[in-house]
Design a protein around this motif. Structure first.
Motif, PDB file in Angstrom:
ATOM      1  N   LEU A   1       0.856  -1.189   0.000  1.00  0.00           N
ATOM      2  CA  LEU A   1       0.000   0.000   0.000  1.00  0.00           C
ATOM      3  C   LEU A   1       0.896   1.244   0.000  1.00  0.00           C
ATOM      4  CD1 LEU A   1      -2.607  -1.408   2.510  1.00  0.00           C
ATOM      5  CD2 LEU A   1      -3.037  -0.801   0.120  1.00  0.00           C
ATOM      6  N   PRO A   2       0.311   2.398  -0.303  1.00  0.00           N
ATOM      7  CA  PRO A   2       1.139   3.593  -0.443  1.00  0.00           C
ATOM      8  C   PRO A   2       2.101   3.828   0.730  1.00  0.00           C
ATOM      9  CG  PRO A   2      -1.098   4.067  -1.118  1.00  0.00           C
ATOM     10  CD  PRO A   2      -1.103   2.664  -0.600  1.00  0.00           C
ATOM     11  N   PHE A   3       3.365   3.931   0.407  1.00  0.00           N
ATOM     12  CA  PHE A   3       4.453   4.318   1.324  1.00  0.00           C
ATOM     13  C   PHE A   3       4.769   3.289   2.424  1.00  0.00           C
ATOM     14  CE2 PHE A   3       2.280   8.292  -0.061  1.00  0.00           C
ATOM     15  CZ  PHE A   3       3.269   8.741  -0.917  1.00  0.00           C
TER      16      PHE A   3
ATOM     17  N   GLU B   1      -3.206  15.046  -1.800  1.00  0.00           N
ATOM     18  CA  GLU B   1      -2.618  14.277  -0.696  1.00  0.00           C
ATOM     19  C   GLU B   1      -3.455  13.030  -0.395  1.00  0.00           C
ATOM     20  OE1 GLU B   1       0.250  15.518   1.071  1.00  0.00           O
ATOM     21  OE2 GLU B   1       0.326  13.521   1.959  1.00  0.00           O
ATOM     22  N   LEU B   2      -4.767  13.203  -0.379  1.00  0.00           N
ATOM     23  CA  LEU B   2      -5.632  12.051  -0.104  1.00  0.00           C
ATOM     24  C   LEU B   2      -5.464  10.996  -1.200  1.00  0.00           C
ATOM     25  CD1 LEU B   2      -8.820  13.867   1.228  1.00  0.00           C
ATOM     26  CD2 LEU B   2      -7.230  12.454   2.551  1.00  0.00           C
TER      27      LEU B   2
ATOM     28  N   HIS C   1      -2.403   8.823  -0.831  1.00  0.00           N
ATOM     29  CA  HIS C   1      -2.512   7.762   0.171  1.00  0.00           C
ATOM     30  C   HIS C   1      -3.558   6.711  -0.200  1.00  0.00           C
ATOM     31  CE1 HIS C   1       0.397   9.338   3.062  1.00  0.00           C
ATOM     32  NE2 HIS C   1       0.114  10.470   2.457  1.00  0.00           N
TER      33      HIS C   1
END
Lengths: 446, 326
Positions: free
Chosen positions: B41-43, B290-291, B294
Motif C-alpha cells: 500500500l502507499p508508502f 494528498e488524499l 494515500h
C-alpha cells in the motif's frame, strides 16, 4: 473474537424454556451470534456465561468518550482498515492547541472563537471538536482550564506532563470529562491515579512505537478503562507507519493491548504542511488530530476531508431538501429542479454559479440518489417534484411559473405540467450544459 | 515485549511504466519518468517494494483560460495562449516532472482546431521542454478520433501518455499508441468494473499491460473525493491481490477538479468566514492530491505551483525512511 452459534449454545442453559421468545436455546444462540438478539432475554443465563459472551462481544478497539452533553466526542470502536469494507464509524476529532499562559480574557476569547469555528455544508454543520489546552510551566493550569471550560462547551484535552498541574486542572473541570494527556514512563503512577480518581479518559504516550503496547497494558491493568494512544511520531512517515501498525494489530492480530483510539499531533514545517499531514492522519486511522492553528482557510479543508472520509459508503451525503438561491436570485430568476444527492446538487450548483445568472434550485428529497437513479426508483417524479415545489413555497419566491427539469427526465414534462400547473422547460442532459442553457433562456414571463 | 509491526503478504504488485524516451531510446526527451512497481500500500515500504515515487504532472492548456481565479492567473497569466512557453515555465520555474498537455481547442464548441494545428502544438511543446508528455484529447469522441493519428504521429517514439480510452471509444487511440510507441490512459467513470473492462478491451487490441495507465474520473475535496479515494484504494488492493487487469499505475486529475470547488474560487469578499482565499484554494488542491496519494495514485495532474510544491514535499517525507528501525 466473536463466538459461533454453537459456542454460544454451550454457554446457555439448554432447557429450551422458550422464555426468550425463541423455540429452542440453539435458535436463540443463532440469533445472538448474528447480534440480532440480546442476552438479557434469557432469565437463566449464568454469570460465567454472561462474562464469556460479553467478552467476546467487546469491540476490538475500545470506545472512548470525551466531554459531556451533545458536544461529547466518541472515538474508537472502528472495525475495518478500509472504508469500503464497512465504513469508518466515529469521525476523528479535530483539536486545536491553546497555550495556558494567556490571560483569562484571551483564553475565553480563544475558546469562544473555536466554538464558533463552524461551517455549514448544505445543512450539515462541521467544525472543530476539541480544545487542547497545553500547560505552559509557570502558568496557572487550573485557572486556565476553568476559564476555557466556562467559555466553551467543546470537550477539553488537558495537556501536561506535570502531575501536580494536571491534578489541579482535572479536579476543576472533571465534570466536563476532559481527556488527560498524558501518562508517560516518567509520571505513570501519578497520572493513572488522577484519571482513576475522577473516572476520566487517559492518553498514554511512548516515545516511538516499541513501548506503546506495554504502556497501554499497564494502564489497563491499573484500572483505567478509557485509554487513548500516542506514539509521538517525529516525522509524517513514522506517523503513517505507527497508525497503520496499531490499527492492523488491533483488528487483524486481535491485540487487545493496543485496542484503543489514537491521538496524533500534526507534524510539519509550516501550517500548510501540518494541515496536509493532518489530512493523512484523518484518512489513516487517527482518533484525534491536534493542530496548532485556527485559521479557517486551513481548518475548512480539514473538516471537509474528515466529513468525506467518514461518509458511509452505503449512505451518500444528502443535501437538505428545500429551495436554494444561487447568487442574488430574485422573483424573476429561473427555477431549476434537481435531486438531493450531494454530488448532483453540488455539480448543478457549480454550473449555475458559473453561468453568473442568479437562479433558484429546488432540491427534491430523492433519498440521496442521482437524477436517473431517482427517476428509475420513482423518487424523482411529477408527484415528488410537485410536492417539493408546493412544500417549499417556490410560488412565493418567483413571479413566473416556469420550472427547468434535467434533460434526462424529459418524459416527466407533460405530467408535471398537469400536476403542478407550472410550465416545464427541459434543460440539458448534462449539468455542464447549464451555463449555455441559462444564457440563452428568454426572460421568464410573469 | 516490543510491539511488532504487523505485515501483510501481498501476492501482486503494480506494473512499472516508463514514460518518455531519450535519444538512445528513439525519442528526444532529456529525462524520463518511471511510475508504479509498488508491492504494498502507499508508502508502506516496510513490507514491500516502493521503487518509484508518485510524480506530479503540470497541466498546460492550448487555449487561454478565461475563467481562472486570480491565484492561477498570477502563476500562469503571462504564458496563457502559448502552450510551449507555459510548459517551459512549469519545467524551469516550478520543476515539473511531466507536462500534461490538454488539446482543448480541438473541441467543436471551443474553436474546433484541426488535427494539423494540434499536431503543431504538440511539436512545439516537445521542442520547448525535455520532460515527458501526457497528451489529452478534447473529450469529444468523434473529434478525438480524427485528432489522434496526426497528433500521435507528431510525437512518435517519444513515449507519451495519450488520454483517454473509454469503454465506447478506445480503438483509434489504442491503435495510434501502438503504432507510435506511446502509453494509453484508460478512463472509467468511478467504476472499478468498467475500468477493468476498458483495460481488457485495450489489451485485446494488442496494447501491452505495461503500456497502460488508469484514470478514474476524479472528484475534489468536498465534492466526491471519497468516491475516488475508495475506488483507488480498492484498485490498489486488487493489484496487490494479483488482479493483472487492475495492476496498472493510476493517474488522478486534481487541478481542474479542486479549482471548480467554490471554496477555491470564491474571493474573501464573498466568503469572509472561510479565511484567506489564496491559502484555502492552495490547500484545497493540495489536500485533494494528498488524499489520492494515500489511496494509491502514481501521477497527479495539478495546476497551482504552490500546491504542487507542497505535495511534492509531502511525497518526499512519506517516501523517506522511518526514524525507527523496525
Amino acid at each position: 473474537m466473536a463466538l459461533t452459534a454453537i459456542e454460544i449454545y454451550k454457554l446457555l442453559p439448554q432447557t429450551n424454556c422458550r422464555e426468550c421468545g425463541f423455540p429452542t436455546c440453539l435458535a436463540f444462540a443463532m440469533q445472538l451470534a448474528q447480534k440480532k438478539a440480546s442476552l438479557d432475554k434469557c432469565p437463566y443465563v449464568s454469570e460465567d456465561a454472561k462474562a464469556a459472551l460479553e467478552g467476546s462481544a467487546a469491540p476490538p478497539i475500545n470506545l472512548v468518550t470525551i466531554g459531556v452533553g451533545d458536544k461529547a466526542l466518541k472515538i474508537g470502536n472502528e472495525t475495518v482498515l478500509f472504508r469500503h469494507e464497512e465504513t469508518f464509524h466515529h469521525p476523528c476529532g479535530l483539536a486545536v492547541l491553546v497555550p495556558s499562559d494567556l490571560d483569562e480574557a484571551s483564553l475565553k476569547q480563544k475558546a469562544t472563537r473555536l466554538s464558533e469555528l463552524q461551517f455549514d455544508r448544505v445543512g450539515m454543520i462541521v467544525g472543530v471538536d476539541l480544545i487542547a489546552l497545553q500547560h505552559v510551566p509557570g502558568s496557572d493550569f487550573r485557572a486556565a482550564a476553568t476559564a476555557v471550560a466556562q467559555a466553551s462547551n467543546l470537550p477539553l484535552i488537558l495537556i501536561s506532563d506535570d502531575p501536580a498541574a494536571m491534578a489541579a486542572a482535572a479536579s476543576a473541570v472533571a465534570d466536563k470529562r476532559p481527556l488527560l494527556y498524558a501518562a508517560t514512563a516518567g509520571n505513570f503512577d501519578e497520572m493513572v491515579k488522577i484519571a482513576k480518581e475522577h473516572g476520566l479518559p487517559l492518553a498514554v504516550r511512548s516515545e516511538g512505537i516499541a513501548n506503546i503496547a506495554d504502556l497501554a497494558a499497564k494502564a489497563t491493568a491499573a484500572g483505567v478503562s478509557e485509554i487513548v494512544l500516542d506514539t509521538a511520531p517525529k516525522t509524517p512517515k513514522d506517523m503513517l507507519l505507527h497508525q497503520t501498525a496499531i490499527r492492523r494489530a488491533a483488528l487483524l492480530k486481535k491485540n487487545r493491548q493496543v485496542g484503543h483510539p489514537t491521538i496524533v499531533f500534526a507534524v510539519g514545517d509550516t501550517p500548510a504542511a501540518k494541515a496536509l499531514n493532518a489530512s493523512v492522519a484523518i484518512a489513516k486511522y487517527a482518533g484525534i488530530v491536534v493542530i496548532d492553528f485556527d485559521d479557517p482557510a486551513l481548518v475548512l479543508p480539514l473538516v471537509t476531508a474528515r466529513l468525506n472520509i467518514y461518509t458511509d459508503p452505503e449512505k451518500p451525503i444528502q443535501v437538505q431538501p428545500g429551495v436554494y438561491a444561487v447568487g442574488a436570485a430574485t422573483e424573476e430568476s429561473p427555477v431549476l429542479v434537481t435531486t438531493n444527492f450531494s454530488l448532483t446538487y453540488f455539480t448543478v450548483e457549480g454550473d449555475v454559479s458559473a453561468s453568473k445568472i442568479p437562479s433558484w434550485i429546488v432540491v427534491v428529497d430523492t433519498k440521496g440518489t442521482s437524477v436517473l437513479t431517482a427517476w428509475a426508483a420513482e423518487e424523482f417524479t411529477a408527484e415528488t417534484i410537485t410536492k417539493a415545489v408546493n412544500d417549499y413555497d417556490v410560488a412565493g419566491r418567483v413571479k413566473h411559473r416556469t420550472l427547468i427539469i434535467p434533460g434526462g427526465v424529459a418524459v416527466l414534462s407533460g405530467k408535471l405540467e398537469d400536476l403542478s400547473g407550472w410550465k416545464v422547460l427541459v434543460g440539458p442532459r448534462e449539468s455542464a450544459g447549464i451555463p449555455a442553457f441559462l444564457k440563452s433562456l428568454p426572460k421568464l414571463a410573469a | 515485549m516490543s510491539f511488532e509491526m504487523p505485515k501483510e503478504k501481498w501476492r501482486g504488485a503494480v506494473n512499472q511504466v516508463k514514460i518518455g524516451a531519450t535519444a538512445a531510446e528513439g525519442g528526444t526527451r532529456s529525462s524520463t519518468v518511471t511510475v508504479g512497481g509498488e508491492a504494498t500500500l502507499p508508502f508502506l515500504d516496510f513490507e514491500g517494494d516502493t521503487p518509484n515515487r508518485p510524480v506530479i504532472a503540470f497541466e498546460v492548456l492550448d487555449l487561454a483560460p478565461t475563467d481562472w481565479p486570480e491565484p492561477l492567473v498570477e502563476a500562469y497569466g503571462d504564458v496563457f495562449g502559448d502552450p510551449a512557453a507555459w510548459a517551459q515555465k512549469c519545467v524551469e520555474q516550478y520543476e515539473a516532472d511531466l507536462i500534461c498537455l490538454r488539446l482543448q481547442s480541438a473541441h467543436p464548441d471551443r474553436g474546433d482546431s484541426s488535427p494539423a494545428q494540434c499536431a503543431e502544438t504538440v511539436k512545439k511543446v516537445l521542442q520547448a521542454v525535455g520532460v515527458p508528455l501526457i497528451i489529452w484529447g478534447c473529450g469529444d469522441n468523434e473529434k478525438d478520433n480524427n485528432l489522434w493519428p496526426e497528433v500521435s504521429q507528431a510525437a512518435a517514439r517519444e513515449r507519451c501518455c495519450l488520454g483517454s480510452a473509454v469503454q465506447d471509444n478506445y480503438k483509434t487511440i489504442s491503435a495510434c499508441a501502438m503504432a507510435d510507441g506511446h502509453v494509453v490512459i484508460t478512463e472509467a467513470p468511478l467504476d472499478i468494473n468498467i475500468q477493468k473492462q476498458v483495460n481488457i478491451l485495450v489489451t485485446e487490441m494488442g496494447v501491452k499491460p505495461e503500456d497502460i495507465i488508469m484514470y478514474q474520473v476524479t472528484g475534489a475535496l468536498g465534492y466526491g473525493v471519497e468516491y475516488a479515494y475508495t475506488i483507488m484504494e480498492r484498485t490498489r488492493l486488487a493489484a496487490l491481490g494479483g488482479d493483472k487487469m487492475l495492476s496498472m499505475p493510476m493517474l488522478a486529475i486534481v487541478g481542474s477538479e479542486a479549482w471548480r470547488a467554490k471554496e477555491a474560487r470564491l474571493p474573501e469578499e464573498e466568503s469572509p468566514q472561510w479565511g484567506r482565499r489564496y491559502d484555502r484554494a492552495i490547500l484545497w488542491e493540495a489536500m485533494t492530491a494528498e488524499l489520492f496519494l494515500h489511496a494509491g495514485t502514481d501521477i497527479l495532474v495539478m495546476w497551482h505551483p504552490e500546491a504542487a510544491r507542497l505535495v511534492k514535499e509531502s511525497v518526499l517525507s512519506y517516501s523517506a525512511a522511518s526514524t525507527e528501525s523496525e
